[in-house]
Enzyme design. Structure first.
Site, short mmCIF file in Angstrom:
data_model
loop_
_atom_site.label_atom_id
_atom_site.label_comp_id
_atom_site.label_asym_id
_atom_site.label_seq_id
_atom_site.Cartn_x
_atom_site.Cartn_y
_atom_site.Cartn_z
CG ASP A 21 10.47 9.08 12.62
OD1 ASP A 21 10.12 10.11 12.00
OD2 ASP A 21 10.66 7.99 12.05
CB SER A 22 6.00 9.03 11.58
OG SER A 22 6.94 8.68 10.58
CB CYS A 84 9.90 13.12 12.41
SG CYS A 84 8.59 13.07 11.18
CD GLU A 164 7.74 2.70 9.28
OE1 GLU A 164 7.51 1.65 9.92
OE2 GLU A 164 8.35 3.67 9.77
CB CYS A 196 12.36 11.42 4.91
SG CYS A 196 11.37 10.23 5.83
CG HIS A 198 11.20 6.45 7.39
ND1 HIS A 198 10.71 7.46 8.19
CD2 HIS A 198 10.51 5.32 7.73
CE1 HIS A 198 9.75 6.94 8.96
NE2 HIS A 198 9.61 5.67 8.70
#
Length: 276
Positions: A21-22, A84, A164, A196, A198
């Site tokens: 993932d990012s 992701c 993040e 997403c 996240h």
């Protein structure tokens, strides 16, 4: 034209599962995989140097995703999980080409879209990054299975940076969530897909906004179950590994990643800095 039958007889059940993932978002998927498949070794790559992917060009996302995929293959992974949504929406075909049928590839959009399509959903909302929304992949994937479902997608780009930066249960995220979810595009939805990986880190706050009016889909659980089905189908489930190894690679070491990964996987995690 017949599709080529997959042959994974060269793979072993003892090989690790690769996840990328990012940033921290894919940890929500990794955590569910760990819970559902407790004997599996996991290798996770968080491309924290390049996050958020949702603001990057399609070409850049393809470059990052294929480089990470090749790295995970070099680590002898038996399956690749693209944890992701943005990478799935923009680079799935290129990742598949890089893999060239050597290992199964599991993405985070198609299993969720398929499950939603075959359940009772009429008006579905999707919140995701700009790049995922611009791809239209959720709408296409859902309507491929059920053309009667109405799908409304909304780009919510401020959520990933907030997560993040560690702004969970914070007035900043509360304000962002309220601002996005009160958008007219999501006015009549019955179901919300967190498009997403996240976003499940904010699932309690999102559910609090809706009360019981809207069903919020638990995407990581759906993806982990799909992975289990695929591994079982090809006899690649590891049933005999009482002390699994979890190895995390980051392209930029961040305090928030360390904090969340320790919370999900315990204090003694193997964290390594790696630039591809």
């Amino acid at each position: 034209m017949k599709t080529k039958k997959q042959d994974y007889s060269h793979l072993s059940s003892s090989q690790p599962i690769g996840i990328f993932d990012s940033g921290v978002g894919g940890l929500t998927v990794a955590k569910e995989i760990k819970r559902l498949l407790p004997n599996e070794d996991l290798i996770y790559f968080g491309d924290t140097k390049h996050l958020p992917y949702g603001e990057k060009s399609k070409e850049a996302i393809i470059e990052y995703s294929t480089k990470i995929t090749n790295f995970l293959l070099e680590q002898n992974c038996k399956a690749i999980v693209i944890a992701c949504n943005t990478a799935t929406a923009n680079a799935l075909n290129e990742v598949m080409q890089s893999v060239a049928g050597r290992v199964p590839v599991i993405d985070v959009i198609n299993p969720v879209a398929e499950k939603v399509s075959y359940e009772i959903h009429n008006n579905v909302g999707v919140i995701a990054t700009k790049a995922t929304v611009n791809s239209g992949l959720y709408k296409k994937s859902i309507r491929k299975h059920n053309k009667w479902i109405k799908v409304d997608e909304l780009a919510t780009p401020l959520l990933v940076p907030a997560i993040e930066e560690g702004f969970k249960n914070h007035p900043i995220t509360h304000a962002i969530i309220y601002n996005y979810l009160s958008n007219n595009k999501l006015k009549n939805i019955e179901t919300l897909i967190l498009g997403c990986t996240h976003y499940p880190l904010l699932i309690d706050e999102i559910k609090q906004y809706y009360g019981n009016r809207v069903r919020v889909i638990d995407s990581p659980n759906i993806v982990a179950n799909h992975l289990k089905i695929i591994l079982d189908k090809y006899n690649l489930l590891n049933d005999n590994n009482p002390k699994p190894n979890y190895h995390f690679y980051l392209s930029d070491l961040t305090k928030n990643f360390e904090k969340i990964s320790k919370k999900f996987f315990g204090k003694t995690i193997d964290l390594e800095f790696k630039v591809l």
